[in-house]
Design a protein around this motif. Structure first.
Motif, mmCIF file in Angstrom:
data_model
loop_
_atom_site.group_PDB
_atom_site.id
_atom_site.type_symbol
_atom_site.label_atom_id
_atom_site.label_comp_id
_atom_site.label_asym_id
_atom_site.label_seq_id
_atom_site.Cartn_x
_atom_site.Cartn_y
_atom_site.Cartn_z
ATOM 1 N N LEU A 47 68.524 60.765 56.475
ATOM 2 C CA LEU A 47 70.066 60.727 57.043
ATOM 3 C C LEU A 47 69.158 60.291 58.895
ATOM 4 O O LEU A 47 70.092 59.536 59.248
ATOM 5 C CB LEU A 47 71.238 61.757 57.485
ATOM 6 C CG LEU A 47 72.212 61.659 58.104
ATOM 7 C CD1 LEU A 47 73.497 61.166 57.800
ATOM 8 C CD2 LEU A 47 72.419 62.825 59.187
ATOM 9 N N ALA A 48 68.428 60.877 58.939
ATOM 10 C CA ALA A 48 68.045 60.214 59.991
ATOM 11 C C ALA A 48 67.680 59.332 59.981
ATOM 12 O O ALA A 48 67.279 58.598 61.103
ATOM 13 C CB ALA A 48 66.295 61.766 60.210
ATOM 14 N N LYS A 81 68.428 65.552 55.201
ATOM 15 C CA LYS A 81 68.847 65.934 56.453
ATOM 16 C C LYS A 81 67.589 64.408 56.416
ATOM 17 O O LYS A 81 68.012 63.812 57.520
ATOM 18 C CB LYS A 81 68.479 66.831 57.082
ATOM 19 C CG LYS A 81 69.823 67.753 56.995
ATOM 20 C CD LYS A 81 69.419 69.402 57.875
ATOM 21 C CE LYS A 81 70.259 70.007 57.872
ATOM 22 N NZ LYS A 81 69.821 71.276 58.698
ATOM 23 N N LYS A 82 66.486 64.793 55.923
ATOM 24 C CA LYS A 82 65.417 63.388 55.997
ATOM 25 C C LYS A 82 66.068 61.997 55.987
ATOM 26 O O LYS A 82 65.572 60.968 57.069
ATOM 27 C CB LYS A 82 64.031 63.966 55.370
ATOM 28 C CG LYS A 82 63.084 63.275 56.042
ATOM 29 C CD LYS A 82 61.972 63.464 55.221
ATOM 30 C CE LYS A 82 60.568 64.104 56.089
ATOM 31 N NZ LYS A 82 58.900 63.996 55.472
ATOM 32 N N VAL A 90 67.928 57.160 58.119
ATOM 33 C CA VAL A 90 68.936 56.310 58.372
ATOM 34 C C VAL A 90 69.716 55.649 59.557
ATOM 35 O O VAL A 90 69.864 54.206 60.079
ATOM 36 C CB VAL A 90 69.748 56.679 57.523
ATOM 37 C CG1 VAL A 90 71.820 55.395 57.594
ATOM 38 C CG2 VAL A 90 69.768 56.845 55.747
ATOM 39 N N LEU A 91 69.909 56.610 60.450
ATOM 40 C CA LEU A 91 70.539 56.454 61.911
ATOM 41 C C LEU A 91 69.224 55.635 62.458
ATOM 42 O O LEU A 91 69.538 55.187 63.287
ATOM 43 C CB LEU A 91 70.350 58.250 62.415
ATOM 44 C CG LEU A 91 72.126 58.643 61.890
ATOM 45 C CD1 LEU A 91 71.712 59.921 62.307
ATOM 46 C CD2 LEU A 91 72.872 57.669 62.151
ATOM 47 N N MET A 92 68.195 56.154 62.098
ATOM 48 C CA MET A 92 66.634 55.845 63.193
ATOM 49 C C MET A 92 66.809 54.086 62.687
ATOM 50 O O MET A 92 66.767 53.140 63.458
ATOM 51 C CB MET A 92 65.491 56.232 62.795
ATOM 52 C CG MET A 92 65.198 57.686 63.205
ATOM 53 S SD MET A 92 63.572 58.339 62.801
ATOM 54 C CE MET A 92 62.742 56.886 63.295
ATOM 55 N N VAL A 118 69.518 52.244 62.015
ATOM 56 C CA VAL A 118 70.568 51.470 62.017
ATOM 57 C C VAL A 118 70.353 51.470 63.592
ATOM 58 O O VAL A 118 71.004 50.411 63.960
ATOM 59 C CB VAL A 118 71.881 52.274 61.956
ATOM 60 C CG1 VAL A 118 72.791 52.025 63.536
ATOM 61 C CG2 VAL A 118 71.661 52.270 60.402
ATOM 62 N N GLY A 119 69.591 52.208 64.638
ATOM 63 C CA GLY A 119 69.172 52.217 65.781
ATOM 64 C C GLY A 119 68.124 50.767 65.898
ATOM 65 O O GLY A 119 68.944 50.432 66.870
#
Length: 87
Positions: free
Chosen positions: A5-6, A2-3, A8-10, A12-13
């Motif tokens: 993924l978080a 989960k960490k 990676v999403l940050m 990407v954002g």
């Protein structure tokens, strides 16, 4: 997991937020580079480049004059309509 993924999403954002600024900077850089190369060619005495430069200069000055005249005409017509002379 989960960490990761978080993170990676940050990333990407952040990338999405910075993309327009980066593209603007890159575009400005390429425009300056193209303009400086064009100016160097213009100074070289190439007749085709000089003709192209003069054509562009005429187009921009003619366009500026046309815009100035249309703005002046619209301001004159606005003044006439405000006084009620046209009806």
């Amino acid at each position: 997991m989960k960490k990761l993924l978080a993170v990676v999403l940050m990333l990407v954002g952040i990338g999405i937020m910075l993309y327009p600024t980066g593209m603007q900077l890159y575009s400005s850089y390429m425009q300056e580079k193209l303009f400086s190369e064009w100016e160097k060619q213009k100074e070289g005495g190439n007749p085709k480049v000089e003709e192209s430069y003069q054509t562009l200069e005429n187009a921009f000055t003619d366009n500026h004059k046309t815009n100035s005249n249309s703005n002046a005409n619209s301001q004159k017509s606005d003044g006439i309509q405000e006084t009620g002379l046209l009806g």
